[in-house]
Design an enzyme around this catalytic site. Structure first.
Site, PDB file in Angstrom:
ATOM      1  N   HIS A  18     -31.918 -78.736  91.876  1.00 41.13           N
ATOM      2  CA  HIS A  18     -32.109 -77.970  90.083  1.00 41.13           C
ATOM      3  C   HIS A  18     -33.722 -78.687  89.939  1.00 41.13           C
ATOM      4  O   HIS A  18     -34.300 -76.906  88.968  1.00 41.13           O
ATOM      5  CB  HIS A  18     -31.882 -79.904  89.417  1.00 41.13           C
ATOM      6  CG  HIS A  18     -30.339 -80.034  88.822  1.00 41.13           C
ATOM      7  ND1 HIS A  18     -29.554 -80.184  87.866  1.00 41.13           N
ATOM      8  CD2 HIS A  18     -29.210 -79.662  90.090  1.00 41.13           C
ATOM      9  CE1 HIS A  18     -28.826 -80.033  88.073  1.00 41.13           C
ATOM     10  NE2 HIS A  18     -28.069 -79.571  89.448  1.00 41.13           N
ATOM     11  N   ASP A 114     -33.772 -80.516  81.524  1.00 46.49           N
ATOM     12  CA  ASP A 114     -32.232 -80.717  82.747  1.00 46.49           C
ATOM     13  C   ASP A 114     -31.412 -81.111  81.572  1.00 46.49           C
ATOM     14  O   ASP A 114     -31.192 -82.109  80.952  1.00 46.49           O
ATOM     15  CB  ASP A 114     -32.776 -81.250  83.899  1.00 46.49           C
ATOM     16  CG  ASP A 114     -31.168 -81.118  84.755  1.00 46.49           C
ATOM     17  OD1 ASP A 114     -30.004 -80.178  84.536  1.00 46.49           O
ATOM     18  OD2 ASP A 114     -31.930 -80.303  85.838  1.00 46.49           O
TER      19      ASP A 114
END
Ligand code: UDP
Length: 448
Positions: A18, A114
């Site tokens: 990520h 995110d």
């Protein structure tokens, strides 16, 4: 850096790929907005891993609390750091943002988070700034999360074990996806520690000013068209790695000169991503298949798993194989000697394989892996899933043989070449990803 004209806070989910995927997007934006400060908020461990040896004029990392107690010792339970971090949000990010604002002397005017962080919507609303959410996976997994409620109401009351092969034909573009391909927690939240947060995310993302994906529209047009009816703005801007110059890590193990010595499209590159450790029995089976098939190989395997390989395997295959603890995957896949990618089907790995037209042998393990693998094998037809879904000696040998020598292998290779061409076109001038990136620039420009 010149005077800071504006300020964007970037909030990362500090696990697996990520942070590096989000950094790729931020690097591109930072180049477009050289006087805007991008404060990159993540845990110390994650920042250290992705920023070591790298400097960017207008991207500044800030460490936020990981939520773990002082002196915490990681004894192998991967859920512990995840659960501690989820308890620390959003307080740790608020603190980090205050520190970044004080240091930059400029208030944050946009939140880029995110997509996992549903709190981004509330935080941005309270601050009166846009919320841009970055989805690290592919369109297919985003669709599964956006449609969690319809999936639960349609298949939730059947015996999912008995009906594992039932398809999601009630969701546009997902007719080949089976119940068993869904990420853990979509149907049964008890299967996954952050299932509730991900469900919440699916409900909150429609509020985001834009949802940005590291993908390109042509690869999943039906899914993207459907997502556009559910979300305010869906901006596929990838494959990002095709638009960035320098690699994230250097070739310390000498993979590239080693690949130079091999014939075109002859080498199998093996990697299972940043966090996954396949069971010992499967590592052994894979090594046995590699040894018996005689295929040259480059294997990215963390040091702690090396002793799981069969005794003498590395020595016996040393003239045609190499095991490294980390490979510069992008350049490896771009190398003409690589002909097969044996992968867990993480989204970044799949997209990178497409970007360089390397067909895949997939052994999916968790999260979006099964969905991506289904797309690779049954929708795009650019690779195969290993027989019975696990690495066995004979199943892996069959897959290697199919990709390297059979007519079917040639067909898969041709399919992935066409997909690669469409990816290259998407990021080229006037391509769909290039245009979406301009829209993203407009959104950011309007608040900076
Ligand atoms: N990667 C790499 N070298 C390695 C292993 C992995 O550069 O030796 C990179 C790979 O290029 C990809 C990422 O790590 O960008 C893995 O991401 P993916 O989404 O495939 O899997 P995850 O780690 O999130 O499970």
């Amino acid at each position: 850096m010149a005077t800071i004209s504006s300020h964007i806070a970037v909030m990362t989910f500090p696990f697996a790929s990520h942070p590096s995927a989000l950094l790729n997007l931020v690097r591109r934006l930072a180049a477009s907005f050289p006087t805007v400060r991008f404060s990159f908020l993540s845990t110390a461990k994650s920042n250290q891993a992705i920023f070591s040896g790298q400097h960017y004029d207008n991207i500044k990392p800030y460490d936020v609390s990981d939520g773990l107690p002082e002196g915490y010792f990681f004894a192998g339970n991967v859920h512990e750091p995840l659960e501690a971090f989820m308890k620390a949000i959003p307080g740790n990010f608020k603190e980090g943002m205050q520190e970044a604002e004080a240091e930059a002397g400029v208030k944050v005017r946009c939140l880029l988070t995110d997509a996992f962080f549903a709190f981004g919507g509330e935080m941005a609303e309270a601050m009166g700034v846009p919320w841009i959410a970055f989805w690290v996976g592919g369109p297919c997994s985003l669709s599964a999360h956006i449609h969690t409620d319809p999936i639960r109401s349609t298949v939730g009351d059947i015996d999912t074990a008995q009906n594992a092969e039932q398809t999601l034909n009630f969701i546009p573009g997902m007719s080949k996806i089976q119940i068993r391909d869904l990420p853990e927690g979509i149907i049964d939240p008890r299967e996954m520690p952050i299932a509730h947060e991900l469900h919440d995310m699916g409900l909150k993302l429609p509020q985001a000013t834009a949802v940005v994906l590291n993908s390109y529209e042509e690869i999943d047009l039906t899914i993207i068209t459907d997502l556009k009816t559910k979300l305010k703005k869906v901006l596929s801007v990838g494959p990002l790695t095709l638009t960035l110059s320098s690699p994230s890590k250097s070739d310390e193990s000498g993979c590239l000169p080693w690949l130079d010595k091999h014939k075109a499209a002859s080498v199998a590159y093996i990697s299972f991503g940043t966090i996954l450790v396949p069971p010992r029995s499967e590592l052994v089976a894979l090594a046995e298949a590699i040894e018996a098939s005689g295929v040259p190989y480059l294997w990215s395997l963390p040091d702690h798993s090396r002793n799981h390989l069969p005794q003498g395997f590395v020595e016996r295959t040393s003239t045609r194989g190499m095991v490294v603890s980390w490979a510069p995957q992008l350049q490896v896949l771009a190398h003409s000697s690589v002909g097969i990618h044996i992968t867990h089907s993480g989204w970044n790995s799949v997209l990178e394989s497409i970007s360089y037209a390397v067909p895949m042998i997939c052994r999916p393990f968790f999260a979006d892996n099964m969905l991506n693998c289904r797309m690779v094998g049954d929708v795009w037809e650019i690779g195969v899933r290993v027989e019975d879904g696990i690495l066995t000696k004979s199943g892996t040998m069959k897959a290697i043989q199919l990709l390297l020598s059979d007519d079917k292998g040639k067909e898969l290779k041709e399919n992935i070449r066409l997909l690669k061409d469409s990816a290259v076109k998407a990021v080229g001038s006037n391509g769909s990803s290039a245009k979406n990136f301009e829209t993203l620039e407009d959104i950011i420009g309007s608040c900076c």
